[in-house]
Design an enzyme around this catalytic site. Sequence first.
Site, PDB file in Angstrom:
ATOM      1  N   GLU A 126      23.096 -51.808  14.393  1.00  0.00           N
ATOM      2  CA  GLU A 126      22.678 -53.106  13.874  1.00  0.00           C
ATOM      3  C   GLU A 126      21.390 -53.588  14.540  1.00  0.00           C
ATOM      4  OE1 GLU A 126      27.051 -55.016  12.965  1.00  0.00           O
ATOM      5  OE2 GLU A 126      26.280 -55.182  14.998  1.00  0.00           O
ATOM      6  N   ASP A 149      34.716 -57.942  14.351  1.00  0.00           N
ATOM      7  CA  ASP A 149      33.294 -58.242  14.247  1.00  0.00           C
ATOM      8  C   ASP A 149      32.534 -57.351  13.282  1.00  0.00           C
ATOM      9  OD1 ASP A 149      33.392 -55.940  15.632  1.00  0.00           O
ATOM     10  OD2 ASP A 149      32.257 -56.627  17.363  1.00  0.00           O
TER      11      ASP A 149
END
Lengths: 350, 350
Positions: free
Chosen positions: A56, A229
């Site tokens: 990410e 998450d």
Amino acid sequence: MVQFVSPQNLVDLLAQTGIEQFMAALADYMTEDFCRWEEFDKAPRLASHSDVGVIELMPASDGRLYGCKYVNGHPGNPLLGLQTVGAFGVLADVVTGYPLMLSEMTIATALRTAVTSALAARHLARQDSAVMALIGAGAQSEFQTLAFATLLGIRRLQVFDIDPDSVAKFRSNMARHGVDIDIRTCASAQEAVLGADIITTITADKRNATVLSANMVGAGVHLNAVGGDCPGKTELQAEILDRADVFVEYPPQTRIEGEIQSKPADFPVTELWRVIAGQIQGRRSASQVTLFDSVGFGIEDFSVLRLIHDRIRNTPFFTEIDLIVAPSDPRNLFGMLTPPQDAARPGAAR
Amino acid sequence: MVQFVSPQNLVDLLAQTGIEQFMAALADYMTEDFCRWEEFDKAPRLASHSDVGVIELMPASDGRLYGCKYVNGHPGNPLLGLQTVGAFGVLADVVTGYPLMLSEMTIATALRTAVTSALAARHLARQDSAVMALIGAGAQSEFQTLAFATLLGIRRLQVFDIDPDSVAKFRSNMARHGVDIDIRTCASAQEAVLGADIITTITADKRNATVLSANMVGAGVHLNAVGGDCPGKTELQAEILDRADVFVEYPPQTRIEGEIQSKPADFPVTELWRVIAGQIQGRRSASQVTLFDSVGFGIEDFSVLRLIHDRIRNTPFFTEIDLIVAPSDPRNLFGMLTPPQDAARPGAAR
């Protein structure tokens, strides 16, 4: 030249500063940045998923500085001797676009995740909270414990992990570091949550697991759900979400990644920054169940990068690296690649 | 440890390899990656705009490797003695999420931009193309010239820039490097395009400028429009787009950033990769006007990172940096921060 903060540099900075003192300073930086949330250029993190994990990018900019973190999440990594989460980041000058600092962010991420949780709990947990259940004793557990001890004054911790070695590691670290908390090892999650004012869940499976079911959550409890998450990775039984008031960092991102990913797009949530900025009251009654659905957001990384950048000034805790080429004439990039005039190839000049 | 390629490392690698040879290898890598375009995880770059420029993140992954470039675009930077475009990038292992290589990418971006243009022209320009007009003699000009000389066999260049110093810089660099091209300096863009088979525009103003109007573009010409690459920054008169067949890298990104930004969302474009992969014919007639609306895409950065990573193996052209913390037990990140057992604070253990 760009300032480079290696993991060892940050370890040394933390040793000099004190982890608790660094966390307190980070809470101040983060509060400042949360209070000017609307000034930031922000976006959901850009995720590249594979079968085994995710990479990410998490940028944020306040118009003066720009921060970006590279972070992976690979639950199978420990079997390879690697960490589930590894990260580094860059802080840049918006006016020139040039990077100012490149920094390790694995430790920094652990710090900012824990401080965000504690900051949320300051506004969402009951004022008299003293007992915290900790479900999951992995890499993030000590950081959460120190943040809640430092910023909330938690005095008793009831810890459970399916892996007894993880609990032993956690207890040993807390003993070596020295922390004024009564730590009790529990045989189950059910036992850990008994009498807890705050329940922190930080397990790491990349799947929808139920580490906490609705019947385990009593009135007045604050839930700090950290482990869920990314898409397909949650920790709480869905019924809990219906009973709790849910607080999130950045709704467009949390609706994709958080515990609320199973809920419709209009599921009511409150933005944490509005609570921290005093626009909205957090906890409204002693019986309310509050839930911080933590997934992590770029502005938190921005805050910790900004703090590291400020704190390394006039210290030996960084080196310099040559990351961006600097031709003497900026329009003459190619000049860097040509030999000096007198070494030009014969017959080439024209 | 992560391999680190500094600007000087890349300069040295290029000196050993030869710029033209590196460009030829890059054209092969890029062709390979364009031919498996659909395998890539891709997204429009993530841009953070300010009044004076933009900072962008450009990721791409083929499921085995992940590449990401950080790049700025600040047209006012040269007045500060800095470059308009500066960049660095990371190549990572998708299986672990760990970075393998951190590299300078300012020079690498110049190389890949030029090679992409030449690769597009190979399929879009007339086979007998020998004369190129070059409008703009800034930092990218020498790279475009070498790529077109190497990969297309361009033999005459007609160059114009509003700044005579830029042209002098360009000519001096080309003379020092040595290139078998007849370079003619022109007094205007109109003069530069006379008789040109290919017109390359690479100006850098961050605004909608018209460096090329429709009456300057004759039948059969290939346009290589490189300078217009973000919202509000274009180079071509809109009428040109109606006369030309337009080829783009990644339509969702080019519709935001490219010359076609002024056109409706359904303006017809052809994906360049389909032409390079042989799925679609590029040029179909000698009179057709073709336009490569270049903005740059993450897969091109991936290709050049992959080439650099392959080429530095067994060379002295990199160092190693400690970017990701490596605790001996990956679940025990906090252990990095605790003093050895015998140095624990008195009274802390419990």
